[in-house]
Write a protein that holds these residues in place. Structure first.
Motif, PDB file in Angstrom:
ATOM      1  N   GLU A 144       0.824  -1.361   0.140  1.00  0.00           N
ATOM      2  CA  GLU A 144       0.168  -0.110   0.039  1.00  0.00           C
ATOM      3  C   GLU A 144       0.830   0.917  -0.019  1.00  0.00           C
ATOM      4  O   GLU A 144       0.406   2.332  -0.302  1.00  0.00           O
ATOM      5  CB  GLU A 144      -0.973   0.062   1.218  1.00  0.00           C
ATOM      6  N   ALA A 145       1.667   0.924   0.869  1.00  0.00           N
ATOM      7  CA  ALA A 145       2.698   2.568   0.587  1.00  0.00           C
ATOM      8  C   ALA A 145       4.185   2.500  -0.555  1.00  0.00           C
ATOM      9  O   ALA A 145       3.947   4.184  -0.876  1.00  0.00           O
ATOM     10  CB  ALA A 145       3.486   2.195   1.913  1.00  0.00           C
ATOM     11  N   ARG A 146       3.937   1.734  -1.042  1.00  0.00           N
ATOM     12  CA  ARG A 146       4.703   1.761  -2.272  1.00  0.00           C
ATOM     13  C   ARG A 146       4.056   2.608  -3.444  1.00  0.00           C
ATOM     14  O   ARG A 146       3.810   3.484  -3.553  1.00  0.00           O
ATOM     15  CB  ARG A 146       5.332   0.375  -2.877  1.00  0.00           C
ATOM     16  N   ARG A 147       2.037   2.038  -3.160  1.00  0.00           N
ATOM     17  CA  ARG A 147       1.580   2.246  -4.256  1.00  0.00           C
ATOM     18  C   ARG A 147       0.980   3.644  -4.410  1.00  0.00           C
ATOM     19  O   ARG A 147       0.700   4.860  -5.357  1.00  0.00           O
ATOM     20  CB  ARG A 147       0.356   1.370  -4.274  1.00  0.00           C
ATOM     21  N   ARG A 148       1.062   4.369  -3.117  1.00  0.00           N
ATOM     22  CA  ARG A 148       1.140   5.645  -2.351  1.00  0.00           C
ATOM     23  C   ARG A 148       2.038   6.309  -2.759  1.00  0.00           C
ATOM     24  O   ARG A 148       1.957   7.871  -2.976  1.00  0.00           O
ATOM     25  CB  ARG A 148       0.242   5.840  -1.228  1.00  0.00           C
ATOM     26  N   GLU A 149       3.286   6.062  -2.485  1.00  0.00           N
ATOM     27  CA  GLU A 149       4.637   6.392  -1.976  1.00  0.00           C
ATOM     28  C   GLU A 149       5.483   6.796  -3.494  1.00  0.00           C
ATOM     29  O   GLU A 149       6.003   8.319  -3.561  1.00  0.00           O
ATOM     30  CB  GLU A 149       5.427   6.730  -1.538  1.00  0.00           C
ATOM     31  N   VAL A 150       5.529   5.684  -4.213  1.00  0.00           N
ATOM     32  CA  VAL A 150       6.336   5.610  -5.237  1.00  0.00           C
ATOM     33  C   VAL A 150       6.496   5.612  -6.116  1.00  0.00           C
ATOM     34  O   VAL A 150       5.302   4.829  -6.715  1.00  0.00           O
ATOM     35  CB  VAL A 150       7.587   4.554  -4.676  1.00  0.00           C
ATOM     36  N   GLY A 151       6.926   6.338  -7.200  1.00  0.00           N
ATOM     37  CA  GLY A 151       6.763   5.338  -8.430  1.00  0.00           C
ATOM     38  C   GLY A 151       7.808   5.537  -9.420  1.00  0.00           C
ATOM     39  O   GLY A 151       8.820   5.522  -8.817  1.00  0.00           O
ATOM     40  N   PHE A 152       7.668   3.916 -10.590  1.00  0.00           N
ATOM     41  CA  PHE A 152       9.019   3.048 -11.075  1.00  0.00           C
ATOM     42  C   PHE A 152       8.922   3.832 -12.434  1.00  0.00           C
ATOM     43  O   PHE A 152       7.924   3.805 -13.037  1.00  0.00           O
ATOM     44  CB  PHE A 152       9.090   1.888 -10.416  1.00  0.00           C
ATOM     45  N   VAL A 153      10.134   4.142 -12.652  1.00  0.00           N
ATOM     46  CA  VAL A 153      10.613   4.710 -14.638  1.00  0.00           C
ATOM     47  C   VAL A 153      11.557   2.767 -14.624  1.00  0.00           C
ATOM     48  O   VAL A 153      12.344   3.253 -14.001  1.00  0.00           O
ATOM     49  CB  VAL A 153      10.771   5.761 -15.044  1.00  0.00           C
ATOM     50  N   TYR A 154      11.293   2.091 -15.920  1.00  0.00           N
ATOM     51  CA  TYR A 154      12.447   1.460 -16.282  1.00  0.00           C
ATOM     52  C   TYR A 154      12.795   1.710 -17.690  1.00  0.00           C
ATOM     53  O   TYR A 154      12.277   2.826 -17.956  1.00  0.00           O
ATOM     54  CB  TYR A 154      11.871   0.211 -16.676  1.00  0.00           C
ATOM     55  N   GLN A 155      14.166   0.781 -17.794  1.00  0.00           N
ATOM     56  CA  GLN A 155      14.512   0.522 -18.877  1.00  0.00           C
ATOM     57  C   GLN A 155      13.972   0.659 -19.956  1.00  0.00           C
ATOM     58  O   GLN A 155      13.552   1.310 -21.488  1.00  0.00           O
ATOM     59  CB  GLN A 155      15.784   0.276 -19.371  1.00  0.00           C
ATOM     60  N   PHE A 156      12.948  -0.453 -19.958  1.00  0.00           N
ATOM     61  CA  PHE A 156      11.730  -0.382 -21.363  1.00  0.00           C
ATOM     62  C   PHE A 156       9.892  -0.047 -20.177  1.00  0.00           C
ATOM     63  O   PHE A 156      10.107  -0.359 -19.143  1.00  0.00           O
ATOM     64  CB  PHE A 156      11.973  -1.782 -21.690  1.00  0.00           C
ATOM     65  N   HIS A 157       9.445   0.167 -20.927  1.00  0.00           N
ATOM     66  CA  HIS A 157       8.479   1.365 -21.235  1.00  0.00           C
ATOM     67  C   HIS A 157       7.122   0.491 -19.918  1.00  0.00           C
ATOM     68  O   HIS A 157       6.915   0.852 -19.503  1.00  0.00           O
ATOM     69  CB  HIS A 157       7.956   1.974 -22.385  1.00  0.00           C
ATOM     70  N   HIS A 158       7.260  -0.682 -20.468  1.00  0.00           N
ATOM     71  CA  HIS A 158       6.411  -1.780 -19.889  1.00  0.00           C
ATOM     72  C   HIS A 158       4.994  -0.972 -19.750  1.00  0.00           C
ATOM     73  O   HIS A 158       4.069  -1.988 -18.779  1.00  0.00           O
ATOM     74  CB  HIS A 158       6.426  -2.169 -17.880  1.00  0.00           C
TER      75      HIS A 158
END
Ligand code: ADP
Ligand code: ADP
Length: 223
Positions: A82-96
């Motif tokens: 839950e904390a991850r969904r609320r607080e963190v955004g991820f970007v990777y090398q490939f867009h997914h």
């Protein structure tokens, strides 16, 4: 007022086995509010491990993780998710991005999953796509977009739920150098415009120098 505060982080894989590998060894790292930090590390140094622990996708063996002043150590799996969904955004090398959905839908869906009303989610998606110059392409599926456009949409998706912290792993690493340069500038502008804090891993020292601070991961610590 650190947005990310890692203290004394230790991580060993395959503990007790012949293949045991100590990756992080008492690592300390702080990212201040609004700060954009470049993480430079040779391959195999533990960059992905560090980003996964900072982003609450994995747990450390020792040490503490705090995001926006809240201790994340010792949470249940569910509370951490839950904390991850609320607080963190991820970007990777490939867009997914999800191939069967349009660019706009790819930015809308995570908001709906977080309980945002559809109308509000649509408006937010269009505002973000506009910020990165992809609004005219909002109705296209990822396959119809250029590599740079795909990656810009991925940035918007990462920011859709208004995270406090952006974690990126070689966010322009699969683009040709010229496109990488432009798309990276777009990412920095987006981070600045939204007041985000970011930790961005890159091998590209020219890109690293455009950030507020460059840190290096070496022998399991930040130097
Ligand atoms: P980087 O992202 O800097 O290339 P990683 O964090 O992926 O480094 O990996 C650091 C070290 O930990 C490498 O030696 C890698 O082989 C090892 N490693 C990573 N993940 C695992 C795992 N799940 N199990 C065992 N060893 C792992
Ligand atoms: P405004 O407040 O006038 O919308 P901003 O510059 O604050 O202008 O934001 C521009 C766009 O970026 C808006 O759609 C806003 O919702 C969005 N935005 C602002 N902050 C964040 C954030 N932290 N994460 C994601 N989107 C954001």
């Amino acid at each position: 007022d650190a947005v990310l505060d890692l203290s004394g982080i230790e991580k060993t894989y395959n503990r007790g086995l012949p293949s045991e590998v100590g990756v992080l060894r008492g690592l300390d790292l702080r990212v201040a509010k609004g700060e954009v930090v470049a993480l430079v590390a040779p391959s195999g140094a533990g960059k992905s491990t560090l980003l996964h622990i900072a982003g609450l996708l994995d747990t450390a063996d020792a040490g503490t993780v705090a995001i926006a002043g809240r201790a994340m150590t010792g949470l249940s799996d569910r509370a951490r998710t839950e904390a991850r969904r609320r607080e963190v955004g991820f970007v990777y090398q490939f867009h997914h991005l999800l191939p069967e959905f349009t660019a706009a839908e790819n930015v809308i869906l995570p908001q709906l999953a977080n309980g945002t009303a559809r109308r509000e989610a649509e408006a937010k998606a269009m505002a973000l796509l506009d910020l990165v110059g992809v609004a005219p392409r909002a109705g296209h599926r990822p396959a119809a977009l250029s590599g740079g456009e795909q990656q810009r949409v991925a940035f918007c998706r990462a920011l859709a739920n208004r995270p406090k912290l952006l974690l990126a792993d070689e966010p322009t690493g699969n683009l040709d150098p010229e496109t990488s340069d432009r798309v990276f500038a777009t990412l920095l502008k987006l981070v600045r415009d939204t007041g985000l804090s970011a930790l961005i891993a890159t091998h590209n020292l020219d890109l690293a120098r455009r950030m507020d601070r460059v840190v290096r991961l070496d022998a399991g610590r930040i130097i």
